[in-house]
Design a protein around this motif. Structure first.
Motif, PDB file in Angstrom:
ATOM      1  N   GLN A   1       0.831  -1.200   0.000  1.00 23.96           N
ATOM      2  CA  GLN A   1       0.000   0.000   0.000  1.00 23.96           C
ATOM      3  C   GLN A   1       0.871   1.258   0.000  1.00 23.96           C
ATOM      4  N   PRO A   2       0.322   2.409  -0.426  1.00 23.69           N
ATOM      5  CA  PRO A   2       1.095   3.660  -0.440  1.00 23.69           C
ATOM      6  C   PRO A   2       1.529   4.041   0.971  1.00 23.69           C
ATOM      7  N   SER A   3       2.605   4.809   1.050  1.00 23.72           N
ATOM      8  CA  SER A   3       3.055   5.297   2.357  1.00 23.72           C
ATOM      9  C   SER A   3       2.046   6.291   2.906  1.00 23.72           C
ATOM     10  N   THR A   4       2.164   6.589   4.183  1.00 21.95           N
ATOM     11  CA  THR A   4       1.267   7.561   4.814  1.00 21.95           C
ATOM     12  C   THR A   4       1.345   8.912   4.113  1.00 21.95           C
ATOM     13  N   ALA A   5       2.558   9.324   3.731  1.00 22.86           N
ATOM     14  CA  ALA A   5       2.738  10.596   3.027  1.00 22.86           C
ATOM     15  C   ALA A   5       2.010  10.584   1.685  1.00 22.86           C
ATOM     16  N   ALA A   6       2.094   9.460   0.972  1.00 23.33           N
ATOM     17  CA  ALA A   6       1.418   9.354  -0.322  1.00 23.33           C
ATOM     18  C   ALA A   6      -0.099   9.418  -0.154  1.00 23.33           C
ATOM     19  N   LYS A   7      -0.614   8.772   0.884  1.00 22.61           N
ATOM     20  CA  LYS A   7      -2.063   8.809   1.141  1.00 22.61           C
ATOM     21  C   LYS A   7      -2.533  10.237   1.420  1.00 22.61           C
ATOM     22  N   MET A   8      -1.730  10.988   2.180  1.00 25.37           N
ATOM     23  CA  MET A   8      -2.086  12.384   2.450  1.00 25.37           C
ATOM     24  C   MET A   8      -2.107  13.185   1.155  1.00 25.37           C
ATOM     25  N   GLY A   9      -1.134  12.943   0.286  1.00 25.91           N
ATOM     26  CA  GLY A   9      -1.095  13.641  -0.990  1.00 25.91           C
ATOM     27  C   GLY A   9      -2.268  13.283  -1.884  1.00 25.91           C
ATOM     28  N   ILE A  10      -2.583  11.991  -1.957  1.00 25.93           N
ATOM     29  CA  ILE A  10      -3.722  11.531  -2.757  1.00 25.93           C
ATOM     30  C   ILE A  10      -5.012  12.157  -2.240  1.00 25.93           C
ATOM     31  N   GLY A  11      -5.158  12.167  -0.925  1.00 27.33           N
ATOM     32  CA  GLY A  11      -6.342  12.760  -0.327  1.00 27.33           C
ATOM     33  C   GLY A  11      -6.451  14.245  -0.635  1.00 27.33           C
ATOM     34  N   ALA A  12      -5.335  14.962  -0.540  1.00 29.48           N
ATOM     35  CA  ALA A  12      -5.340  16.400  -0.811  1.00 29.48           C
ATOM     36  C   ALA A  12      -5.707  16.688  -2.267  1.00 29.48           C
ATOM     37  N   VAL A  13      -5.257  15.842  -3.184  1.00 30.56           N
ATOM     38  CA  VAL A  13      -5.631  15.995  -4.596  1.00 30.56           C
ATOM     39  C   VAL A  13      -7.148  15.912  -4.742  1.00 30.56           C
ATOM     40  N   ALA A  14      -7.763  14.921  -4.092  1.00 32.51           N
ATOM     41  CA  ALA A  14      -9.224  14.777  -4.149  1.00 32.51           C
ATOM     42  C   ALA A  14      -9.917  15.985  -3.522  1.00 32.51           C
ATOM     43  N   TRP A  15      -9.373  16.465  -2.392  1.00 26.45           N
ATOM     44  CA  TRP A  15      -9.940  17.671  -1.762  1.00 26.45           C
ATOM     45  C   TRP A  15      -9.881  18.847  -2.735  1.00 26.45           C
ATOM     46  N   GLY A  16      -8.781  18.978  -3.478  1.00 24.55           N
ATOM     47  CA  GLY A  16      -8.632  20.083  -4.412  1.00 24.55           C
ATOM     48  C   GLY A  16      -9.566  19.991  -5.601  1.00 24.55           C
ATOM     49  N   LEU A  17      -9.838  18.769  -6.064  1.00 20.13           N
ATOM     50  CA  LEU A  17     -10.721  18.585  -7.217  1.00 20.13           C
ATOM     51  C   LEU A  17     -12.153  19.031  -6.918  1.00 20.13           C
ATOM     52  N   GLY A  18     -12.563  18.976  -5.645  1.00 20.38           N
ATOM     53  CA  GLY A  18     -13.922  19.400  -5.281  1.00 20.38           C
ATOM     54  C   GLY A  18     -14.192  20.856  -5.648  1.00 20.38           C
ATOM     55  N   PRO A  19     -13.422  21.819  -5.123  1.00 20.65           N
ATOM     56  CA  PRO A  19     -13.624  23.228  -5.500  1.00 20.65           C
ATOM     57  C   PRO A  19     -13.395  23.480  -6.993  1.00 20.65           C
ATOM     58  N   LEU A  20     -12.422  22.787  -7.592  1.00 21.49           N
ATOM     59  CA  LEU A  20     -12.164  22.984  -9.025  1.00 21.49           C
ATOM     60  C   LEU A  20     -13.377  22.563  -9.855  1.00 21.49           C
ATOM     61  N   LEU A  21     -14.055  21.499  -9.427  1.00 25.26           N
ATOM     62  CA  LEU A  21     -15.278  21.077 -10.108  1.00 25.26           C
ATOM     63  C   LEU A  21     -16.343  22.170 -10.050  1.00 25.26           C
ATOM     64  N   MET A  22     -16.416  22.875  -8.919  1.00 30.30           N
ATOM     65  CA  MET A  22     -17.458  23.892  -8.739  1.00 30.30           C
ATOM     66  C   MET A  22     -17.227  25.126  -9.608  1.00 30.30           C
ATOM     67  N   ILE A  23     -16.089  25.216 -10.276  1.00 33.00           N
ATOM     68  CA  ILE A  23     -15.865  26.312 -11.228  1.00 33.00           C
ATOM     69  C   ILE A  23     -16.791  26.153 -12.436  1.00 33.00           C
ATOM     70  N   LEU A  24     -17.007  24.906 -12.850  1.00 36.72           N
ATOM     71  CA  LEU A  24     -17.721  24.624 -14.094  1.00 36.72           C
ATOM     72  C   LEU A  24     -19.144  25.182 -14.151  1.00 36.72           C
ATOM     73  N   PRO A  25     -19.977  25.020 -13.098  1.00 41.69           N
ATOM     74  CA  PRO A  25     -21.333  25.584 -13.189  1.00 41.69           C
ATOM     75  C   PRO A  25     -21.340  27.091 -13.438  1.00 41.69           C
ATOM     76  N   PHE A  26     -20.359  27.797 -12.872  1.00 42.76           N
ATOM     77  CA  PHE A  26     -20.309  29.248 -13.049  1.00 42.76           C
ATOM     78  C   PHE A  26     -19.855  29.626 -14.457  1.00 42.76           C
ATOM     79  N   LEU A  27     -19.105  28.723 -15.113  1.00 38.17           N
ATOM     80  CA  LEU A  27     -18.651  28.990 -16.474  1.00 38.17           C
ATOM     81  C   LEU A  27     -19.663  28.525 -17.514  1.00 38.17           C
ATOM     82  N   LEU A  28     -20.412  27.469 -17.193  1.00 42.16           N
ATOM     83  CA  LEU A  28     -21.315  26.860 -18.174  1.00 42.16           C
ATOM     84  C   LEU A  28     -22.702  27.488 -18.203  1.00 42.16           C
ATOM     85  N   TYR A  29     -23.157  28.061 -17.070  1.00 43.59           N
ATOM     86  CA  TYR A  29     -24.527  28.555 -16.993  1.00 43.59           C
ATOM     87  C   TYR A  29     -24.554  30.040 -16.660  1.00 43.59           C
ATOM     88  N   PRO A  30     -25.558  30.752 -17.183  1.00 44.20           N
ATOM     89  CA  PRO A  30     -25.690  32.177 -16.863  1.00 44.20           C
ATOM     90  C   PRO A  30     -26.003  32.371 -15.383  1.00 44.20           C
TER      91      PRO A  30
END
Length: 513
Positions: A378-407
């Motif tokens: 399994q990944p090291s503890t440091a790698a798991k923290m990094g993987i988790g942070a990437v997922a945390w970051g994708l959440g707000p980045l996803l929320m950019i799309l509704p503001f760009l796609l819809y009036p």
């Protein structure tokens, strides 16, 4: 020196032997799903508390900015900042909870008192005529409660099991499950009650469930826990203990009185106070961290190991930053910009909060099983923290799309918010367990408990950052706002993943890959 007489020693010896027999009986108890009955009492108490807390997290922000007389009539910015500030103060006030429980009150008294304060706090919100003062008093009590308890309930649960009893780990899992069961159904119930009857009824529901759970605990604690947790683990002398408790209460009363006077006289505003406290909250864990690293009690190797946890702490900070978006900005967005009409029925915005608990159980179980199956691969503890942070970051980045796609003003699909929750809960399923593991791995021998405290405080920095960043959220700038938060979080996560092997080795983790 006068020696105690045999008549004085004998009752003490008999009491000690009797307590030992009771504790051995508790260790062998299997009456609650194969566990001691005290675990059942603790699960019930945690369930009731979770219902009350979830009611606060899922609908309080709507109550604060709803127009009077339905709500309190605050601005959305003030409501969001208060929610973030509340998250910050919970973490900060919890720092002294362990000290109070271990040195002054003892786990049993700490749990009893703190949970009662929470019940009173929930109840204050059930009386709408109390208005803003009642709401602020409720949040103050909820913030104060952790100062008396720390992790006492967890400690009390652990005391029921003999050394080496593998049921202890399962007991903590059970409390986690009970907490999330409450988190699954409570948002929909309280959200619907708030819409159909009024916010007061929803808060009354949370208060009632929490009260019933507290009563059950109080009635059963002596029978189920026996002598466990009655006395502090490292008690002060009675005179010193009384003085310390008196000083603590005096400081609390003075602090509350000063804050009330400042707000009544309009010397400070909600925004100004929130920003000031949040700024201080950012520096407290930094100073604490420096104190540990530079302590003469810490060896050079221990200090080096602690330094290498900093990138992981950054992951935890930005995770806390994103999490507080979910209970502030995302909550407001869900209520105002999401089409909640499903099959002809309009669902409450609080119902979306349910997704957090569902995903927490689902992804927590999934990743725990995955890491167990992978074993040493399994990944090291440091790698798991990094993987988790990437997922945390994708959440707000996803929320950019509704503001760009819809009036502006368009009611968007609820699946945008659901997808946000899925992403951030994937992040939590990785960062939460990996974070505590990392903190335990690098904790110096002289600061094992305090290292966990510092780790908790790092999440408080995330809440503090959210309180400050809310000032820059405005209509027309939503995409840029989420780009900043998501982008920073994603970059920190990626860097942690890329250099995870180096970080793991620097932390002294044996299984570093």
């Amino acid at each position: 020196m006068v020696q105690p007489s045999s008549d004085e020693v004998q009752p003490e010896t008999e009491a000690s032997e009797q307590n030992t027999q009771i504790i051995e009986k508790i260790h062998g108890d299997h009456k609650f799903l194969g566990h001691p009955r005290g675990t059942g009492s603790a699960c019930a108490l945690q369930f009731g508390t979770s219902v009350g807390n979830t009611a606060i997290s899922s609908i309080l922000i709507y109550y604060m900015y709803a127009k009077t007389p339905t709500g309190l009539g605050m601005s959305q910015t003030d409501a969001a900042q208060i929610m973030s500030l509340y998250g910050t103060t919970l973490v900060l006030c919890g720092v002294v909870g362990g000290f109070v429980a271990d040195r002054i009150l003892g786990p049993r008294t700490s749990v009893r008192l703190a949970r009662l304060l929470q019940v009173i706090a929930y109840s204050l919100l059930a009386f709408p005529f109390l208005g803003i003062p009642g709401c602020m008093a409720s949040l103050v009590l909820l913030s104060i409660a952790p100062m008396f308890v720390g992790r006492s309930l967890d400690a009390l649960i652990g005391m029921q099991y003999a050394e080496g009893d593998n049921r202890r780990s399962a007991a903590y899992t059970m409390t986690y499950v009970f907490t999330n069961i409450a988190g699954i159904f409570t948002p929909t119930i309280v959200g619907t009650m708030a819409q159909k009857i009024g916010y007061w009824s929803a808060f009354a529901f949370g208060a009632l469930i929490a009260l019933l759970a507290w009563i059950f605990y109080v009635v059963t604690e002596k029978k189920f826990f026996g002598p466990l947790g009655v006395k502090p683990a490292d008690p002060m002398k009675p005179a010193v203990r009384k003085k310390a408790l008196g000083i603590m209460l005096l400081i609390l009363v003075a602090a509350v009185a000063i804050m009330a006077a400042l707000f009544i006289t309009k010397t400070v505003t909600i925004s100004g106070f929130s920003n000031a406290v949040s700024t201080v909250a950012i520096f407290i864990p930094i100073v604490y961290f420096i104190y540990i690293v530079r302590s003469h009690k810490v060896t050079k190797d221990e200090s080096r190991h602690v330094m290498y946890i900093l990138p992981l702490a950054l992951c935890n900070i930005v995770a806390g930053w994103v999490w507080n978006q979910s209970i502030t900005i995302i909550s407001i967005y869900t209520e105002q910009s999401v089409n909640r009409n499903i099959f002809g029925f309009e669902i409450t915005p609080a119902a979306f909060y349910t997704w957090g608990s569902i995903c927490a159980v689902l992804f927590g179980t999934l990743f725990a099983s995955l890491w167990t199956k992978l074993g040493t691969h399994q990944p090291s503890t440091a790698a798991k923290m990094g993987i988790g942070a990437v997922a945390w970051g994708l959440g707000p980045l996803l929320m950019i799309l509704p503001f760009l796609l819809y009036p502006a003003g368009t009611k968007v699909s609820p699946f945008w918010v659901i997808a946000f929750w899925i992403l951030v809960m994937i992040g939590e399923a990785n960062t939460q367990p990996a974070g505590y593991t990392a903190a335990a791995d690098v904790a110096p021998k002289a600061f094992q408990a305090q290292m966990m405290t510092v780790w908790n405080l790092s999440a408080g920095i995330g809440a503090a950052l959210n309180t400050i960043s809310i000032n820059f959220y405005h209509k027309g700038g939503e995409a840029q706002y989420f780009l900043l938060i998501g982008g920073v979080t994603l970059v920190i996560g990626l860097i942690t993943v890329i250099f995870s092997k180096k970080f793991a080795k620097g932390m002294g983790v044996l299984d570093a890959k």
